[in-house]
Design a protein around this motif. Structure first.
Motif, short mmCIF file in Angstrom:
data_model
loop_
_atom_site.label_atom_id
_atom_site.label_comp_id
_atom_site.label_asym_id
_atom_site.label_seq_id
_atom_site.Cartn_x
_atom_site.Cartn_y
_atom_site.Cartn_z
N GLU A 4 0.85 -1.21 0.00
CA GLU A 4 0.00 0.00 0.00
C GLU A 4 0.87 1.25 0.00
O GLU A 4 0.58 2.22 -0.70
CB GLU A 4 -0.93 0.02 1.23
CG GLU A 4 -2.08 -0.95 1.17
CD GLU A 4 -1.63 -2.42 1.23
OE1 GLU A 4 -0.66 -2.72 1.96
OE2 GLU A 4 -2.23 -3.25 0.53
N ASP A 5 1.97 1.24 0.80
CA ASP A 5 2.87 2.41 0.85
C ASP A 5 3.47 2.67 -0.53
O ASP A 5 3.59 3.80 -0.98
CB ASP A 5 4.02 2.18 1.84
CG ASP A 5 3.54 2.19 3.28
OD1 ASP A 5 2.42 2.69 3.53
OD2 ASP A 5 4.28 1.68 4.15
N VAL A 6 3.89 1.57 -1.19
CA VAL A 6 4.50 1.71 -2.52
C VAL A 6 3.47 2.28 -3.49
O VAL A 6 3.74 3.23 -4.23
CB VAL A 6 5.05 0.35 -3.03
CG1 VAL A 6 5.49 0.46 -4.48
CG2 VAL A 6 6.21 -0.12 -2.17
N ALA A 7 2.25 1.72 -3.45
CA ALA A 7 1.21 2.17 -4.37
C ALA A 7 0.88 3.65 -4.13
O ALA A 7 0.71 4.43 -5.08
CB ALA A 7 -0.04 1.30 -4.21
N GLY A 37 0.88 -0.95 -13.55
CA GLY A 37 1.15 -2.35 -13.23
C GLY A 37 1.23 -2.63 -11.74
O GLY A 37 0.83 -1.81 -10.91
N ASN A 38 1.76 -3.79 -11.46
CA ASN A 38 1.86 -4.32 -10.10
C ASN A 38 2.97 -3.58 -9.34
O ASN A 38 4.13 -3.64 -9.76
CB ASN A 38 2.17 -5.82 -10.22
CG ASN A 38 2.33 -6.50 -8.90
OD1 ASN A 38 2.27 -5.88 -7.84
ND2 ASN A 38 2.55 -7.81 -8.96
N PRO A 39 2.65 -2.90 -8.24
CA PRO A 39 3.69 -2.18 -7.50
C PRO A 39 4.74 -3.13 -6.88
O PRO A 39 5.79 -2.66 -6.44
CB PRO A 39 2.92 -1.43 -6.41
CG PRO A 39 1.57 -2.06 -6.34
CD PRO A 39 1.31 -2.75 -7.65
N GLU A 40 4.43 -4.42 -6.88
CA GLU A 40 5.41 -5.40 -6.36
C GLU A 40 5.82 -6.38 -7.46
O GLU A 40 6.08 -7.55 -7.19
CB GLU A 40 4.79 -6.18 -5.20
CG GLU A 40 4.52 -5.33 -3.98
CD GLU A 40 4.02 -6.15 -2.80
OE1 GLU A 40 3.21 -7.07 -3.02
OE2 GLU A 40 4.44 -5.86 -1.68
N ALA A 41 5.89 -5.89 -8.69
CA ALA A 41 6.17 -6.77 -9.83
C ALA A 41 7.56 -7.40 -9.73
O ALA A 41 8.51 -6.76 -9.26
CB ALA A 41 6.06 -5.97 -11.12
N ASN A 120 11.12 -2.13 -7.01
CA ASN A 120 12.16 -3.06 -6.60
C ASN A 120 12.00 -4.43 -7.27
O ASN A 120 11.90 -5.46 -6.60
CB ASN A 120 12.12 -3.18 -5.06
CG ASN A 120 13.35 -3.88 -4.52
OD1 ASN A 120 14.39 -3.92 -5.19
ND2 ASN A 120 13.24 -4.45 -3.33
N PRO A 121 11.97 -4.44 -8.61
CA PRO A 121 11.71 -5.69 -9.32
C PRO A 121 12.88 -6.67 -9.18
O PRO A 121 13.97 -6.28 -8.76
CB PRO A 121 11.58 -5.24 -10.78
CG PRO A 121 12.44 -4.03 -10.86
CD PRO A 121 12.29 -3.34 -9.53
N ARG A 122 12.64 -7.90 -9.57
CA ARG A 122 13.71 -8.91 -9.50
C ARG A 122 14.47 -8.96 -10.81
O ARG A 122 15.59 -9.47 -10.86
CB ARG A 122 13.11 -10.26 -9.13
CG ARG A 122 12.20 -10.08 -7.89
CD ARG A 122 11.77 -11.36 -7.28
NE ARG A 122 12.89 -11.97 -6.60
CZ ARG A 122 13.11 -13.27 -6.57
NH1 ARG A 122 12.31 -14.08 -7.22
NH2 ARG A 122 14.14 -13.74 -5.92
N ILE A 123 13.87 -8.45 -11.88
CA ILE A 123 14.55 -8.30 -13.18
C ILE A 123 14.05 -7.00 -13.81
O ILE A 123 12.86 -6.72 -13.80
CB ILE A 123 14.24 -9.48 -14.13
CG1 ILE A 123 14.80 -10.77 -13.57
CG2 ILE A 123 14.79 -9.22 -15.53
CD1 ILE A 123 14.72 -11.96 -14.51
N VAL A 124 14.99 -6.23 -14.37
CA VAL A 124 14.64 -5.03 -15.12
C VAL A 124 14.89 -5.32 -16.59
O VAL A 124 15.92 -5.91 -16.94
CB VAL A 124 15.49 -3.82 -14.68
CG1 VAL A 124 15.14 -2.57 -15.49
CG2 VAL A 124 15.32 -3.54 -13.19
N VAL A 125 13.94 -4.95 -17.45
CA VAL A 125 14.11 -5.16 -18.90
C VAL A 125 14.04 -3.81 -19.62
O VAL A 125 13.02 -3.11 -19.54
CB VAL A 125 13.02 -6.10 -19.46
CG1 VAL A 125 13.24 -6.33 -20.96
CG2 VAL A 125 13.00 -7.42 -18.72
N ALA A 126 15.13 -3.46 -20.28
CA ALA A 126 15.18 -2.23 -21.08
C ALA A 126 14.71 -2.56 -22.49
O ALA A 126 15.24 -3.48 -23.12
CB ALA A 126 16.60 -1.68 -21.10
#
Ligand code: URA
Length: 206
Positions: A4-7, A37-41, A120-126
């Motif tokens: 919720e804080d992130v959102a 999208g998902n704030p915890e993606a 704070n994703p587990r993978i970033v895609v450029a």
């Protein structure tokens, strides 16, 4: 931070982007396109800049390139669009979809930086040259960058691939982006499960 804080913070930042006039694009665009999208993606995609449809709707990747991106997320990653987080290097559409200018990228950087920290994703895609160059700090083009492995400063894997709009034009990019999404899937499948408190689970002797 809780989900919720992130959102909440993402919503505040989106409002700041809507009011932002740190470069000239704030005055020419219809709507700022902050991110969705998902704030915890687990996976966060970073594209270039909003196009016509995104500028009208206020959501990234909703035009033809976005339809391809959504299809790749579903078919190659086995995820829904709502499971991932999607943002752009620029939050405002450059007139006529011209390339982003260096000063626009610079002015917009704090928004993307905080989005990456919050989600704070587990993978970033450029996706494409502009995001890949900004996130890797390299001057090489996407054809070279997609063959290399990168990590963000906090250790998060960063993968680079063609922009979906380039893939729509066919050629190398069409096959290349499909192959890269298979690599993204393989990377996701081999990441350690996050533990309940959000920290990574280390091996027995980690
Ligand atoms: N291209 C991008 O890079 N981003 C969008 O949101 C749409 C098209």
């Amino acid at each position: 931070m809780t989900r919720e804080d992130v959102a909440t913070r993402l919503t505040e930042l989106a409002q700041q982007a809507e009011a932002c006039r740190n470069c000239a694009l704030g005055s020419s665009r219809t709507r700022a396109v902050f991110g969705v999208g998902n704030p915890e993606a687990d996976v966060m995609f970073v594209g270039e800049a909003p196009g016509f449809h995104e500028d009208q709707q206020g959501e990234p990747f909703v035009g033809a390139a976005g339809q391809l991106l959504t299809k790749l997320i579903e078919t190659k990653l086995g995820l829904k669009r709502a499971d991932v987080y999607i943002a752009n290097t620029l939050k405002c559409r450059p007139p006529g979809n011209r390339d982003p200018l260096p000063e626009e990228v610079e002015a917009c950087k704090p928004f993307l930086r905080e989005q990456l920290t919050l989600v704070n994703p587990r993978i970033v895609v450029a996706l494409g040259n502009f995001a890949a160059k900004l996130l890797t700090g390299s001057t090489l083009g996407i054809t070279k960058l997609r063959e290399r492995e990168f990590k963000m400063r906090d250790g998060t894997p960063l993968m680079c691939t063609f922009h979906p709009a380039a893939a729509l034009r066919g050629g190398n990019a069409a096959n290349g982006i499909a192959a890269d999404f298979e690599k993204i899937k393989a990377a996701l499948d081999t990441l350690p499960e996050p533990s309940a408190d959000g920290s990574e689970q280390l091996g027995l002797f980690g």
